[in-house]
Design a protein around this motif. Structure first.
Motif, mmCIF file in Angstrom:
data_model
loop_
_atom_site.group_PDB
_atom_site.id
_atom_site.type_symbol
_atom_site.label_atom_id
_atom_site.label_comp_id
_atom_site.label_asym_id
_atom_site.label_seq_id
_atom_site.Cartn_x
_atom_site.Cartn_y
_atom_site.Cartn_z
ATOM 1 N N GLN A 129 37.141 47.192 38.034
ATOM 2 C CA GLN A 129 37.267 45.773 38.390
ATOM 3 C C GLN A 129 35.983 45.279 39.051
ATOM 4 O O GLN A 129 35.517 44.169 38.758
ATOM 5 N N LEU A 130 35.413 46.100 39.915
ATOM 6 C CA LEU A 130 34.177 45.740 40.604
ATOM 7 C C LEU A 130 33.030 45.595 39.603
ATOM 8 O O LEU A 130 32.257 44.634 39.671
ATOM 9 N N ASN A 131 32.929 46.521 38.656
ATOM 10 C CA ASN A 131 31.870 46.459 37.638
ATOM 11 C C ASN A 131 32.049 45.266 36.708
ATOM 12 O O ASN A 131 31.074 44.602 36.330
ATOM 13 N N ALA A 132 33.290 44.969 36.335
ATOM 14 C CA ALA A 132 33.561 43.891 35.390
ATOM 15 C C ALA A 132 33.344 42.516 36.007
ATOM 16 O O ALA A 132 33.005 41.564 35.305
ATOM 17 N N SER A 133 33.527 42.410 37.300
ATOM 18 C CA SER A 133 33.428 41.102 37.945
ATOM 19 C C SER A 133 32.107 40.892 38.662
ATOM 20 O O SER A 133 31.983 39.948 39.451
ATOM 21 N N GLN A 134 31.146 41.726 38.387
ATOM 22 C CA GLN A 134 29.844 41.578 39.040
ATOM 23 C C GLN A 134 29.238 40.226 38.677
ATOM 24 O O GLN A 134 29.135 39.866 37.507
ATOM 25 N N GLY A 135 28.884 39.476 39.692
ATOM 26 C CA GLY A 135 28.307 38.162 39.485
ATOM 27 C C GLY A 135 29.360 37.075 39.344
ATOM 28 O O GLY A 135 29.043 35.890 39.389
ATOM 29 N N GLU A 180 33.671 40.282 46.535
ATOM 30 C CA GLU A 180 33.049 41.560 46.164
ATOM 31 C C GLU A 180 33.094 42.535 47.343
ATOM 32 O O GLU A 180 33.388 43.717 47.166
ATOM 33 N N ALA A 181 32.828 42.040 48.553
ATOM 34 C CA ALA A 181 32.871 42.877 49.749
ATOM 35 C C ALA A 181 34.293 43.397 49.993
ATOM 36 O O ALA A 181 34.485 44.560 50.369
ATOM 37 N N ASP A 182 35.288 42.538 49.744
ATOM 38 C CA ASP A 182 36.689 42.940 49.903
ATOM 39 C C ASP A 182 37.042 44.056 48.921
ATOM 40 O O ASP A 182 37.686 45.046 49.281
ATOM 41 N N LEU A 183 36.612 43.912 47.688
ATOM 42 C CA LEU A 183 36.882 44.920 46.657
ATOM 43 C C LEU A 183 36.188 46.248 47.008
ATOM 44 O O LEU A 183 36.775 47.328 46.855
ATOM 45 N N GLN A 184 34.953 46.157 47.478
ATOM 46 C CA GLN A 184 34.234 47.378 47.880
ATOM 47 C C GLN A 184 34.924 48.051 49.066
ATOM 48 O O GLN A 184 35.040 49.276 49.113
ATOM 49 N N ALA A 185 35.390 47.263 50.015
ATOM 50 C CA ALA A 185 36.087 47.820 51.190
ATOM 51 C C ALA A 185 37.387 48.505 50.765
ATOM 52 O O ALA A 185 37.721 49.585 51.275
ATOM 53 N N ARG A 186 38.121 47.888 49.834
ATOM 54 C CA ARG A 186 39.345 48.513 49.311
ATOM 55 C C ARG A 186 39.025 49.851 48.647
ATOM 56 O O ARG A 186 39.744 50.842 48.812
ATOM 57 N N GLY A 187 37.940 49.878 47.897
ATOM 58 C CA GLY A 187 37.514 51.121 47.249
ATOM 59 C C GLY A 187 37.161 52.198 48.261
ATOM 60 O O GLY A 187 37.546 53.362 48.097
ATOM 61 N N GLN A 188 36.452 51.815 49.318
ATOM 62 C CA GLN A 188 36.082 52.773 50.367
ATOM 63 C C GLN A 188 37.317 53.315 51.079
ATOM 64 O O GLN A 188 37.425 54.519 51.325
ATOM 65 N N ARG A 189 38.262 52.423 51.403
ATOM 66 C CA ARG A 189 39.494 52.859 52.067
ATOM 67 C C ARG A 189 40.279 53.811 51.170
ATOM 68 O O ARG A 189 40.784 54.837 51.627
ATOM 69 N N LYS A 190 40.360 53.474 49.898
ATOM 70 C CA LYS A 190 41.094 54.313 48.944
ATOM 71 C C LYS A 190 40.428 55.687 48.826
ATOM 72 O O LYS A 190 41.097 56.717 48.802
ATOM 73 N N GLN A 191 39.094 55.686 48.775
ATOM 74 C CA GLN A 191 38.364 56.947 48.658
ATOM 75 C C GLN A 191 38.581 57.816 49.906
ATOM 76 O O GLN A 191 38.803 59.025 49.796
ATOM 77 N N THR A 192 38.540 57.216 51.085
ATOM 78 C CA THR A 192 38.769 57.945 52.333
ATOM 79 C C THR A 192 40.193 58.492 52.375
ATOM 80 O O THR A 192 40.417 59.651 52.741
#
Length: 181
Positions: free
Chosen positions: A85-91, A98-110
């Protein structure tokens, strides 16, 4: 210094190996007859892991942790979806989106890392306990077999550079273990 220690270890090992055949025979008794030490060899690790009890315990442990493994796989798929989703919605997303999506990814990874660490720790603890229990029983059984067969020594094949096929008793011991337990 290190090479000296390694050399000393090599000399000691060579001495032990060259003394091993001499140590395998008992000195002749005073009566003039001779006796030999009866030795058998076992692959202890293979014997323990091959027992029916151990196979059953490993299957039970795997079944116990299957739901947690499935949850981790599901979480990994969710993380992959977030990355896609992050790659597809770039730009296309705002910086906040985008920051929210990245934060969700980081939380999920942790979260996944913690789940995986906990799963690994719990799985290994249960497995180690099963191996410990089976190893203790195997050692008791080996003492009994040694007495029954009149063996003076049972050696783990991991410690023996050469084993004559006729003295290897792993399969017999596993069969006796399965019968006893």
């Amino acid at each position: 210094m290190r090479s000296f220690v390694l050399s000393a270890v090599a000399v000691c090992a060579a001495g032990l190996i060259s003394l091993s055949p001499a140590m395998a025979q008992t000195p002749a008794p005073a009566t003039g007859g001779s006796t030999q030490t009866k030795v058998a060899v076992i692959n202890f690790q293979n014997a323990v892991l091959s027992t029916g009890e151990m196979q059953k315990a490993l299957k039970e442990i795997q079944a116990k942790y299957k739901p947690r493994q499935d949850a981790i796989q599901k979480g990994q798929q969710e993380l992959s979806d977030i990355q896609t989703q992050l790659n597809a919605s770039q730009g296309k997303l705002s910086q906040a989106g985008e920051a929210d999506l990245q934060a969700r990814g980081q939380r999920k990874q942790t979260q996944l890392q913690r789940l995986n660490d906990d799963l690994t720790s719990d799985f290994e603890a249960d497995r180690d306990e099963a191996v410990r229990k089976a190893s203790t029983r195997m050692q008791e059984l080996l003492k009994k077999i040694a007495e029954e067969k009149g063996l003076d020594l049972i050696v783990d094949s991991a410690a023996a550079p050469f084993v004559k096929p006729g003295i290897e008793i792993t399969d017999q011991v596993v069969a006796a273990y399965n019968k006893a337990y």
